[in-house]
Design an enzyme around this catalytic site. Sequence first.
Site, PDB file in Angstrom:
ATOM      1  N   PRO A   3       0.907  -1.095   0.064  1.00 40.46           N
ATOM      2  CA  PRO A   3       0.010  -0.005   0.165  1.00 40.46           C
ATOM      3  C   PRO A   3       0.764   1.225   0.187  1.00 40.46           C
ATOM      4  CG  PRO A   3      -0.840  -1.599   1.604  1.00 40.46           C
ATOM      5  CD  PRO A   3       0.655  -2.155   1.099  1.00 40.46           C
ATOM      6  N   GLU A   4       0.454   2.314  -0.924  1.00 39.06           N
ATOM      7  CA  GLU A   4       1.236   3.377  -1.105  1.00 39.06           C
ATOM      8  C   GLU A   4       0.384   4.467  -0.287  1.00 39.06           C
ATOM      9  OE1 GLU A   4       2.813   4.066  -4.916  1.00 39.06           O
ATOM     10  OE2 GLU A   4       2.664   2.067  -5.311  1.00 39.06           O
ATOM     11  N   ARG A 113       1.087 -12.038   5.200  1.00 40.89           N
ATOM     12  CA  ARG A 113       2.663 -12.208   5.253  1.00 40.89           C
ATOM     13  C   ARG A 113       3.142 -11.996   6.641  1.00 40.89           C
ATOM     14  NH1 ARG A 113       5.211 -10.821  -0.700  1.00 40.89           N
ATOM     15  NH2 ARG A 113       3.413 -11.519  -2.055  1.00 40.89           N
TER      16      ARG A 113
END
Length: 285
Positions: A3-4, A113
């Site tokens: 995510p940016e 993750r």
Amino acid sequence: MMPEMPEVETVRRGLEEIVIGKIVSSVTVTWPRIIQAEGGVEAFETRMPGQQLEKVGRVGKFLLFYWTEVTWIAHLRMEGKYLYESTESPVDQYTHVICHLTDGHDLRYRDVRKFGRIHMVEKADTEAEIAKLKLGPEPNDLTFDYLQKRFDKTTRSIKAVLLDQGVIAGIGNIYADEILFAAKIHPEQSARSLYDEEIQAIITESRRIMASAIEVGGTTIRTYTNTFGENGQFADYLKAYGKKGQPCPRCGTEIEKISVAKRGTHFCPYCQRIHLAVKYITSSI
């Protein structure tokens, strides 16, 4: 995808809408590495009960949870998600931090993750801890003079510089490709060789593209969803990223994909050409 800024801002807005004012009754942590706090997980689990969420902020790609006495400086990394769900709803194997709330719901952190982090600090130490991140200004705070000086001090490619959070905070791989495409700059062009108009174009396009992405909830390529489980819609507006082999929307040339700064990079070989570093050529006559 990681995510940016647009995706993190979308998550922030969702959390502000549904979790502000909620009070923690107890905490469950099943993957201790996610928690970074003085005193470890035990301190986290002891300190959080009774904390009320007052505000959710953001700096670059980091979320800031302002509780009554402590602050979380949190990073989603690749696949982190914050969900507001009924305490009665099933908890899956990928949910690693649960704040049980007094209203019968949970604030859950889910991360397939397990790369994400929650750094708990004393509220009074928040600004000092943010300063330690050494983040550059966000696109809306960029100035020409600032960028020109930063570019002049590096021999790196412009793509590598845009990904450097210490130069500009919030831009990642997707939006770096889109900004350079819009500005008609080759991703391998040396940052210090950019013309003044190209530097200004980066400022203009980074602001425009980030604002447009935030407006439609960010970009979902594979797994990103917001706090409500909704996909971002900016993938429908991408011009270069992920378009390898497709015609450039400006000139029709096939979009190419190369590796720059160890990241997959998409660009138009016709519209985005490397130019001579004229600024740094001096006459020998």
